[in-house]
Design a protein around this motif. Structure first.
Motif, short mmCIF file in Angstrom:
data_model
loop_
_atom_site.label_atom_id
_atom_site.label_comp_id
_atom_site.label_asym_id
_atom_site.label_seq_id
_atom_site.Cartn_x
_atom_site.Cartn_y
_atom_site.Cartn_z
N LYS A 186 49.04 44.58 44.99
CA LYS A 186 47.78 45.24 45.32
C LYS A 186 46.77 45.14 44.16
O LYS A 186 45.57 45.03 44.39
CB LYS A 186 48.02 46.71 45.68
CG LYS A 186 48.76 46.90 47.00
CD LYS A 186 47.98 46.35 48.17
CE LYS A 186 48.63 46.65 49.52
NZ LYS A 186 49.90 45.97 49.76
N ILE A 187 47.27 45.14 42.94
CA ILE A 187 46.36 44.94 41.80
C ILE A 187 45.72 43.56 41.92
O ILE A 187 44.51 43.39 41.75
CB ILE A 187 47.12 45.07 40.45
CG1 ILE A 187 47.69 46.48 40.27
CG2 ILE A 187 46.20 44.72 39.28
CD1 ILE A 187 48.58 46.64 39.03
N ARG A 188 46.56 42.57 42.25
CA ARG A 188 46.04 41.19 42.40
C ARG A 188 45.04 41.09 43.55
O ARG A 188 43.99 40.46 43.42
CB ARG A 188 47.20 40.22 42.67
CG ARG A 188 48.14 40.00 41.51
CD ARG A 188 49.16 38.92 41.90
NE ARG A 188 50.25 38.81 40.95
CZ ARG A 188 51.55 38.82 41.29
NH1 ARG A 188 51.91 38.93 42.57
NH2 ARG A 188 52.48 38.70 40.37
N LEU A 189 45.38 41.69 44.68
CA LEU A 189 44.47 41.65 45.84
C LEU A 189 43.12 42.26 45.48
O LEU A 189 42.06 41.72 45.78
CB LEU A 189 45.07 42.45 47.01
CG LEU A 189 46.14 41.79 47.88
CD1 LEU A 189 46.67 42.79 48.92
CD2 LEU A 189 45.58 40.57 48.59
N LEU A 190 43.18 43.42 44.81
CA LEU A 190 41.95 44.12 44.43
C LEU A 190 41.14 43.26 43.46
O LEU A 190 39.91 43.16 43.57
CB LEU A 190 42.32 45.46 43.81
CG LEU A 190 41.20 46.45 43.52
CD1 LEU A 190 40.38 46.75 44.76
CD2 LEU A 190 41.78 47.76 42.97
N ASP A 191 41.84 42.65 42.52
CA ASP A 191 41.16 41.78 41.56
C ASP A 191 40.44 40.64 42.27
O ASP A 191 39.28 40.35 41.97
CB ASP A 191 42.18 41.22 40.56
CG ASP A 191 41.53 40.33 39.51
OD1 ASP A 191 40.86 40.90 38.63
OD2 ASP A 191 41.66 39.10 39.59
N GLY A 192 41.10 40.06 43.25
CA GLY A 192 40.50 38.94 43.98
C GLY A 192 39.26 39.36 44.76
O GLY A 192 38.20 38.72 44.66
N VAL A 193 39.39 40.42 45.54
CA VAL A 193 38.27 40.84 46.39
C VAL A 193 37.11 41.35 45.55
O VAL A 193 35.95 41.00 45.79
CB VAL A 193 38.72 41.93 47.38
CG1 VAL A 193 37.53 42.40 48.21
CG2 VAL A 193 39.81 41.41 48.29
N MET A 194 37.39 42.17 44.56
CA MET A 194 36.31 42.75 43.77
C MET A 194 35.62 41.69 42.90
O MET A 194 34.43 41.81 42.61
CB MET A 194 36.82 43.90 42.90
CG MET A 194 37.26 45.14 43.70
SD MET A 194 35.98 45.80 44.81
CE MET A 194 34.73 46.24 43.61
N SER A 195 36.37 40.66 42.50
CA SER A 195 35.73 39.57 41.76
C SER A 195 34.68 38.90 42.64
O SER A 195 33.59 38.57 42.19
CB SER A 195 36.78 38.54 41.32
OG SER A 195 37.64 39.10 40.36
#
Lengths: 332, 332
Positions: A186-195
């Motif tokens: 979920k940290i990775r998913l959030l990083d991807g979308v928010m980027s």
């Protein structure tokens, strides 16, 4: 001129506020995308009349058949349910099934690249259940139909994204789903979308599970054993993540601008905060799916449906976010 | 003229913001009560100088020895710890033990009716622990020293009170403490305190434990088996309670004014909401104790302590609430 993305707006449960928020928000949607409504033309026409819109429905069979405009709302008929006897504000199997059909149609069109993304108006879970469709919500239908196993639901408003490690399950079930792997994902998913949304690597605050982040082990050890190691692994991958932080102050700090994203451990942790922080401005984003999909962050609001007083802000924001994500997907 | 209640203000951990919020808030406290500080005169004097107060400390041995005024801050020396080597913003056993001593002194004086109530500045749990005092916080010390078994911690701000059924424990521990009896007890406590504070029977919303209040049993059965029956019993007793409500929308509704009180099932449920809703205006009220005690709803804020920038609003509000409760206790 860059072409605006083509977005499908599903009407959701027609007995709720879905039709009227699309009708009210229509002029704003045109600024953000090339919208096509997926739903029921008769209910949409009624909503346009109710909100005194100058626009009229034009039934289409293909997403690119006509151009959307201030006068023309292209609508794909997406269900064979008879919705003439559905009453505004009442649960029916017909409206429940139709909402499901609208979504499936939109998914299929988007997967076939006939649209760049989906924005969904709310459905009603009781309606789904009345139609013997046992899904907790849109996200699970989307995941099933696109064959996705790792997905998440993100709330977004005012530049802040909140993603949940666990979502639609009883609180007792949360513990066995909380693994360092699931949190890291979920940290990775959030990083991807928010980027994509903010154009830079987000500062992510990871919430603790226990009060005071367990207060050094006094109130549980999930922070030490599971959440802390997940944060450390994220940091080792170069992600700008920190925590676990006590979740009550974490959201206050996020509001102050210290974080761009929060990873919440369970549904209410993120939802209590975002409903208070953003209300109608909040947008729901599906993450991890092979298509762009956003949603209003409110329900069908049966209590006020049909009166033309529902606020289309969340829908407009959902379209804005979907358009941004779709543009990014197209360019990447 | 009605005599203002005599309230004891404990300084908490002197390395935190306690001394300076008392010093800054002092003129306001005089409007609300007859305050006496319980703590360390030297640290208090330093704080008065730091905030450029015209007031000076006068060491007293009895609560009624001198009258508090804009020039005079009566202070009871309440610990024999040597605090000269304590550094602002640092955990020490000496400051931890002293904070405990201040509180004990205030409890004893209030139980002996030499004061009408206590308002506490924050202590630091790590400091307590460094002094081998294993309490999660003030409330548990108060309960132990007054021999109280049924007690609760309530957050209060802007006319809304939130009481927690469970508090300082890991989330995994919550389930075995959630009984209909425990929930009903908290509904009653909230009804009693809020009736005093608002002058009328409060409308109490009881939070669900599971997301969407379990959505009709999809996500757990605690609502049906435990919380719902507790609400029904409260209603049968004539209390104006309803629920269980999904907790994310419950707090939005409470903010809109639909409820005067919320019963939260666990620490973070109530704290996420109240920190966002009220911030520095929030007050902590002990309920179920044989004495009046309120507290600031923030911590020692070691990061900003000693700079004179800490906001005394929560302390002033805590004194306001304590004065109202003390006046009511005296008249009842």
């Amino acid at each position: 001129m860059t072409t605006l993305p083509r977005l499908l707006a599903t009407m959701g449960d027609v007995a709720g506020v879905g039709p009227e928020i699309i009708a009210k928000g229509w002029p704003h949607l045109l600024d953000l995308c090339r919208p096509v409504v997926v739903g029921d033309p008769a209910w949409l026409e009624r909503a346009l009349v109710a909100v005194k819109s100058p626009a009229r429905v034009q039934v289409v069979r293909e997403t690119d058949e006509v151009s959307a405009s201030a006068q023309i709302v292209p609508c794909l008929t997406a269900s064979d349910q008879d919705l003439r006897h559905v009453l505004t504000g009442c649960v029916t199997a017909a409206a429940g099934r139709a909402a499901y059909d609208f979504l499936c149609k939109a998914i299929d069109l988007t997967m076939r690249r006939q649209a760049d993304g989906i924005v969904t108006a709310p459905l009603h879970k009781e309606g789904l259940r009345a139609a013997s469709l046992h899904y907790p919500g849109h996200t699970e239908i989307l995941a099933e139909r696109t064959g996705t196993r790792q997905f998440g639901m993100m709330l977004y408003a005012d530049g802040l994204g909140v993603v949940h490690v666990t979502l639609h399950m009883g609180l007792r079930e949360v513990f066995r789903h909380l693994t360092a792997e699931a949190i890291l994902e979920k940290i990775r998913l959030l990083d991807g979308v928010m980027s994509k949304l903010n154009g830079r690597r987000p500062r992510i605050g990871v919430a603790a599970l226990n009060p005071h982040a367990s207060d050094g082990g006094l109130f549980g050890d999930d922070e030490e054993k599971i959440i802390g190691p997940a944060v450390a692994r994220g940091q080792a991958e170069g992600l700008n993540a920190s925590g676990p932080w006590p979740c009550d102050t974490l959201f206050v700090r996020a509001r102050r601008g210290e974080f761009d994203g929060v990873v919440a451990m369970y549904h209410d942790q993120g939802h209590i905060a975002m409903k208070l922080l953003a209300g109608w401005r909040a947008v729901n984003i599906s993450v991890g799916l092979p298509l762009v999909r956003t949603s209003v962050a409110h329900g069908t609001a049966y209590d006020i449906a049909g009166q033309g007083i529902a606020d289309p802000t969340s829908l407009i924001e959902a379209v804005r976010v979907a358009a941004r994500l779709a543009a990014h997907s197209a360019s990447s």
